[in-house]
Design a protein around this motif. Structure first.
Motif, PDB file in Angstrom:
ATOM      1  N   GLU A 108       0.853  -1.179   0.000  1.00 41.36           N
ATOM      2  CA  GLU A 108       0.000   0.000   0.000  1.00 41.36           C
ATOM      3  C   GLU A 108       0.895   1.237   0.000  1.00 41.36           C
ATOM      4  OE1 GLU A 108      -2.844  -0.060   3.144  1.00 41.36           O
ATOM      5  OE2 GLU A 108      -3.676  -2.021   2.573  1.00 41.36           O
ATOM      6  N   PHE A 109       0.648   2.144  -0.922  1.00 42.82           N
ATOM      7  CA  PHE A 109       1.470   3.340  -1.002  1.00 42.82           C
ATOM      8  C   PHE A 109       0.642   4.492  -1.561  1.00 42.82           C
ATOM      9  CE2 PHE A 109       2.111   0.737  -4.781  1.00 42.82           C
ATOM     10  CZ  PHE A 109       1.990   1.627  -5.842  1.00 42.82           C
ATOM     11  N   GLU A 110       1.233   5.679  -1.508  1.00 37.51           N
ATOM     12  CA  GLU A 110       0.575   6.886  -1.985  1.00 37.51           C
ATOM     13  C   GLU A 110       1.213   7.361  -3.289  1.00 37.51           C
ATOM     14  OE1 GLU A 110      -1.909   8.907  -0.409  1.00 37.51           O
ATOM     15  OE2 GLU A 110      -2.238   7.196   0.922  1.00 37.51           O
ATOM     16  N   CYS A 111       0.387   7.869  -4.177  1.00 40.40           N
ATOM     17  CA  CYS A 111       0.868   8.587  -5.349  1.00 40.40           C
ATOM     18  C   CYS A 111       0.353  10.014  -5.266  1.00 40.40           C
ATOM     19  CB  CYS A 111       0.371   7.947  -6.644  1.00 40.40           C
ATOM     20  SG  CYS A 111       1.148   6.375  -7.060  1.00 40.40           S
ATOM     21  N   GLY A 112       1.067  10.922  -5.904  1.00 36.68           N
ATOM     22  CA  GLY A 112       0.633  12.314  -5.888  1.00 36.68           C
ATOM     23  C   GLY A 112       1.453  13.139  -6.855  1.00 36.68           C
ATOM     24  N   PHE A 113       1.150  14.413  -6.919  1.00 39.09           N
ATOM     25  CA  PHE A 113       1.806  15.303  -7.872  1.00 39.09           C
ATOM     26  C   PHE A 113       2.890  16.123  -7.179  1.00 39.09           C
ATOM     27  CE2 PHE A 113      -2.407  14.465  -9.493  1.00 39.09           C
ATOM     28  CZ  PHE A 113      -2.209  14.311 -10.858  1.00 39.09           C
ATOM     29  N   LEU A 114       4.011  16.300  -7.879  1.00 31.44           N
ATOM     30  CA  LEU A 114       5.003  17.245  -7.404  1.00 31.44           C
ATOM     31  C   LEU A 114       4.423  18.655  -7.503  1.00 31.44           C
ATOM     32  CD1 LEU A 114       8.335  15.915  -8.955  1.00 31.44           C
ATOM     33  CD2 LEU A 114       7.483  15.606  -6.628  1.00 31.44           C
ATOM     34  N   GLU A 115       4.793  19.513  -6.592  1.00 29.28           N
ATOM     35  CA  GLU A 115       4.221  20.861  -6.524  1.00 29.28           C
ATOM     36  C   GLU A 115       4.407  21.610  -7.844  1.00 29.28           C
ATOM     37  OE1 GLU A 115       4.291  24.745  -3.561  1.00 29.28           O
ATOM     38  OE2 GLU A 115       5.724  23.117  -3.294  1.00 29.28           O
ATOM     39  N   ASP A 116       3.332  22.263  -8.277  1.00 34.43           N
ATOM     40  CA  ASP A 116       3.330  23.091  -9.493  1.00 34.43           C
ATOM     41  C   ASP A 116       3.720  22.297 -10.744  1.00 34.43           C
ATOM     42  OD1 ASP A 116       2.630  25.369  -8.026  1.00 34.43           O
ATOM     43  OD2 ASP A 116       4.727  25.799  -7.563  1.00 34.43           O
ATOM     44  N   SER A 117       3.290  21.037 -10.804  1.00 30.64           N
ATOM     45  CA  SER A 117       3.601  20.228 -11.988  1.00 30.64           C
ATOM     46  C   SER A 117       2.545  19.157 -12.173  1.00 30.64           C
ATOM     47  CB  SER A 117       4.976  19.566 -11.851  1.00 30.64           C
ATOM     48  OG  SER A 117       4.914  18.429 -11.005  1.00 30.64           O
ATOM     49  N   GLU A 118       2.608  18.492 -13.314  1.00 24.89           N
ATOM     50  CA  GLU A 118       1.740  17.352 -13.592  1.00 24.89           C
ATOM     51  C   GLU A 118       2.497  16.036 -13.418  1.00 24.89           C
ATOM     52  OE1 GLU A 118       0.106  17.829 -17.452  1.00 24.89           O
ATOM     53  OE2 GLU A 118      -0.969  19.676 -16.980  1.00 24.89           O
ATOM     54  N   VAL A 119       3.681  16.110 -12.835  1.00 26.84           N
ATOM     55  CA  VAL A 119       4.513  14.924 -12.631  1.00 26.84           C
ATOM     56  C   VAL A 119       3.984  14.123 -11.452  1.00 26.84           C
ATOM     57  CG1 VAL A 119       6.816  14.077 -12.060  1.00 26.84           C
ATOM     58  CG2 VAL A 119       6.547  16.045 -13.589  1.00 26.84           C
ATOM     59  N   VAL A 120       3.731  12.827 -11.679  1.00 27.54           N
ATOM     60  CA  VAL A 120       3.246  11.935 -10.628  1.00 27.54           C
ATOM     61  C   VAL A 120       4.412  11.129 -10.064  1.00 27.54           C
ATOM     62  CG1 VAL A 120       1.753   9.971 -10.090  1.00 27.54           C
ATOM     63  CG2 VAL A 120       0.951  11.768 -11.629  1.00 27.54           C
ATOM     64  N   LYS A 121       4.517  11.095  -8.763  1.00 26.37           N
ATOM     65  CA  LYS A 121       5.509  10.283  -8.068  1.00 26.37           C
ATOM     66  C   LYS A 121       4.791   9.425  -7.036  1.00 26.37           C
ATOM     67  CE  LYS A 121       9.223  12.021 -10.059  1.00 26.37           C
ATOM     68  NZ  LYS A 121      10.127  11.200 -10.894  1.00 26.37           N
ATOM     69  N   CYS A 122       5.522   8.511  -6.380  1.00 24.73           N
ATOM     70  CA  CYS A 122       4.886   7.635  -5.396  1.00 24.73           C
ATOM     71  C   CYS A 122       5.829   7.382  -4.231  1.00 24.73           C
ATOM     72  CB  CYS A 122       4.461   6.323  -6.046  1.00 24.73           C
ATOM     73  SG  CYS A 122       5.831   5.241  -6.453  1.00 24.73           S
ATOM     74  N   THR A 123       5.295   6.804  -3.171  1.00 19.33           N
ATOM     75  CA  THR A 123       6.077   6.523  -1.967  1.00 19.33           C
ATOM     76  C   THR A 123       6.520   5.066  -1.899  1.00 19.33           C
ATOM     77  OG1 THR A 123       4.070   6.017  -0.684  1.00 19.33           O
ATOM     78  CG2 THR A 123       4.844   8.305  -0.684  1.00 19.33           C
ATOM     79  N   SER A 124       6.212   4.269  -2.907  1.00 23.64           N
ATOM     80  CA  SER A 124       6.520   2.840  -2.868  1.00 23.64           C
ATOM     81  C   SER A 124       8.020   2.577  -2.945  1.00 23.64           C
ATOM     82  CB  SER A 124       5.834   2.120  -4.037  1.00 23.64           C
ATOM     83  OG  SER A 124       6.236   0.762  -4.086  1.00 23.64           O
ATOM     84  N   SER A 125       8.467   1.544  -2.238  1.00 19.53           N
ATOM     85  CA  SER A 125       9.868   1.123  -2.281  1.00 19.53           C
ATOM     86  C   SER A 125      10.092  -0.013  -3.263  1.00 19.53           C
ATOM     87  CB  SER A 125      10.326   0.676  -0.879  1.00 19.53           C
ATOM     88  OG  SER A 125      10.278   1.763   0.030  1.00 19.53           O
ATOM     89  N   LEU A 126       9.059  -0.414  -3.994  1.00 21.89           N
ATOM     90  CA  LEU A 126       9.233  -1.477  -4.981  1.00 21.89           C
ATOM     91  C   LEU A 126      10.222  -1.041  -6.057  1.00 21.89           C
ATOM     92  CD1 LEU A 126       5.517  -2.613  -5.503  1.00 21.89           C
ATOM     93  CD2 LEU A 126       7.332  -3.906  -4.358  1.00 21.89           C
ATOM     94  N   PRO A 127      11.116  -1.934  -6.490  1.00 22.46           N
ATOM     95  CA  PRO A 127      12.125  -1.559  -7.494  1.00 22.46           C
ATOM     96  C   PRO A 127      11.545  -0.972  -8.775  1.00 22.46           C
ATOM     97  CG  PRO A 127      12.725  -3.641  -6.493  1.00 22.46           C
ATOM     98  CD  PRO A 127      11.354  -3.293  -5.964  1.00 22.46           C
ATOM     99  N   ILE A 128      10.353  -1.409  -9.200  1.00 20.53           N
ATOM    100  CA  ILE A 128       9.819  -0.894 -10.459  1.00 20.53           C
ATOM    101  C   ILE A 128       9.454   0.588 -10.358  1.00 20.53           C
ATOM    102  CG2 ILE A 128       8.910  -3.154 -11.145  1.00 20.53           C
ATOM    103  CD1 ILE A 128       6.087  -1.941 -10.620  1.00 20.53           C
ATOM    104  N   PHE A 129       9.351   1.107  -9.131  1.00 22.11           N
ATOM    105  CA  PHE A 129       9.041   2.522  -8.946  1.00 22.11           C
ATOM    106  C   PHE A 129      10.274   3.333  -8.523  1.00 22.11           C
ATOM    107  CE2 PHE A 129       4.828   0.540  -7.879  1.00 22.11           C
ATOM    108  CZ  PHE A 129       4.148   1.037  -8.985  1.00 22.11           C
ATOM    109  N   ALA A 130      11.468   2.777  -8.729  1.00 21.75           N
ATOM    110  CA  ALA A 130      12.686   3.430  -8.236  1.00 21.75           C
ATOM    111  C   ALA A 130      12.810   4.866  -8.730  1.00 21.75           C
ATOM    112  CB  ALA A 130      13.917   2.617  -8.646  1.00 21.75           C
TER     113      ALA A 130
END
Length: 307
Positions: A108-130
């Motif tokens: 279970e993890f969170e995704c969200g947008f970097l401030e003032d951008s449309e870039v999505v990042k996440c908090t997952s430690s899974l290698p595919i999200f490195a």
């Protein structure tokens, strides 16, 4: 058992009156699609009619890539988009044992947008999200991702789930790796196998960065052309395996014998994945016939104990 089946324009609607042991009508649309991102339109419709979905994803690939702002929604990133839109509540991935993309378990993890951008990042430690990992404090408009990965149909538990969508990719039954063919044609199969062994040793996000650093230092052209633009991690370890009708039949038996909570199932999508090169063209229609048979006769098979 009273059953009505209507099949038109790749849509099969199954309406069954269950036996006395079952409490409600079973009503589920069955959509046959060419490529996997096409499911979004149908998921959206079910969401609008019923609310957030619990998706059982039966596939050789997770399709959990995070889309860059300049990219289109496509077969490798549509799932996170569905979470972003708020359509999906939880995602259960049944993978073949040959798939090494994500280890089995819950995440279970969170995704969200970097401030003032449309870039999505996440908090997952899974290698595919490195490359997409970011501290939660730097994310805005967060949305949760609830993921479970299993490699055995007996581990599927949809008890208590609502608005279930069964999502089947035919490459779950027989799979090619078109990235391997493209890479080997340009750089040789030996080089592919060498890099694959290195990717197989990746266990953490740190390992991903080290692998990419070595690629860039040893062969910058290769890294730019394939690691970033065309193949990327984890395509080097995407599964590739052959199978026959007996295998497909056995896999479908294992799947439908599980408690799929059918009175809560709203939709079954089946994707061929032939044009993308993941399902062998010469086997796709035969696999589809097996899958369609089990889905369209599901209650009858279970009621008569024919599995």
């Amino acid at each position: 058992m009273y059953t009505v089946q209507v099949y038109c324009n790749n849509v099969l609607v199954i309406i069954c009156r269950p036996l006395a042991s079952l409490s409600s009508f079973f009503f589920m649309k069955f959509e046959i699609l060419e490529e996997h991102d096409e499911v979004l339109a149908f998921w959206h419709q079910v969401f609008k009619e019923h609310g957030q979905l619990s998706v059982l994803h039966i596939d050789s690939h997770s399709d959990l890539g995070i889309k860059e702002p300049h990219e289109e929604i496509e077969i490798g990133n549509f799932v996170i988009e569905a979470f972003k839109f708020g359509w999906v509540k939880e995602f259960i991935w049944l993978k073949p044992e040959q798939s090494l993309e994500i280890q089995t378990g819950k995440e279970e993890f969170e995704c969200g947008f970097l401030e003032d951008s449309e870039v999505v990042k996440c908090t997952s430690s899974l290698p595919i999200f490195a490359s997409d990992k970011c501290d939660e404090n730097f994310l805005l408009d967060n949305f949760p991702v609830h993921l479970q990965v299993v490699d055995n149909a007996e581990q599927i538990d949809l008890t208590g789930k609502s608005n279930i969508v069964i999502d089947i990719d035919l490459d779950y039954f027989c799979c090619l790796n078109p990235s391997k063919e493209a890479f080997a044609k340009k750089h040789g199969l030996e080089r592919f196998q060498e890099l694959k062994e290195k990717v197989l040793s990746i266990k953490t996000s740190k390992d991903v960065f080290e692998f990419e650093r070595q690629m860039l230092s040893q062969d910058p052209e290769l890294a730019r052309s394939f690691l970033v633009d065309e193949i990327g991690y984890p395509s080097f370890i995407f599964p590739e395996f052959d199978s026959d009708e007996q295998d497909w039949d056995e896999k479908m038996k294992q799947i439908v014998k599980c408690d799929l909570n059918l009175d809560k199932a709203k939709l079954c999508t089946v994707t061929k994945s032939v044009s993308s090169g993941y399902t062998p063209k010469d086997k796709a229609e035969s696999i589809l016939r097996v899958v369609s048979f089990y889905i369209s006769n599901l209650e009858n098979l279970l009621a008569r104990n024919l599995l």
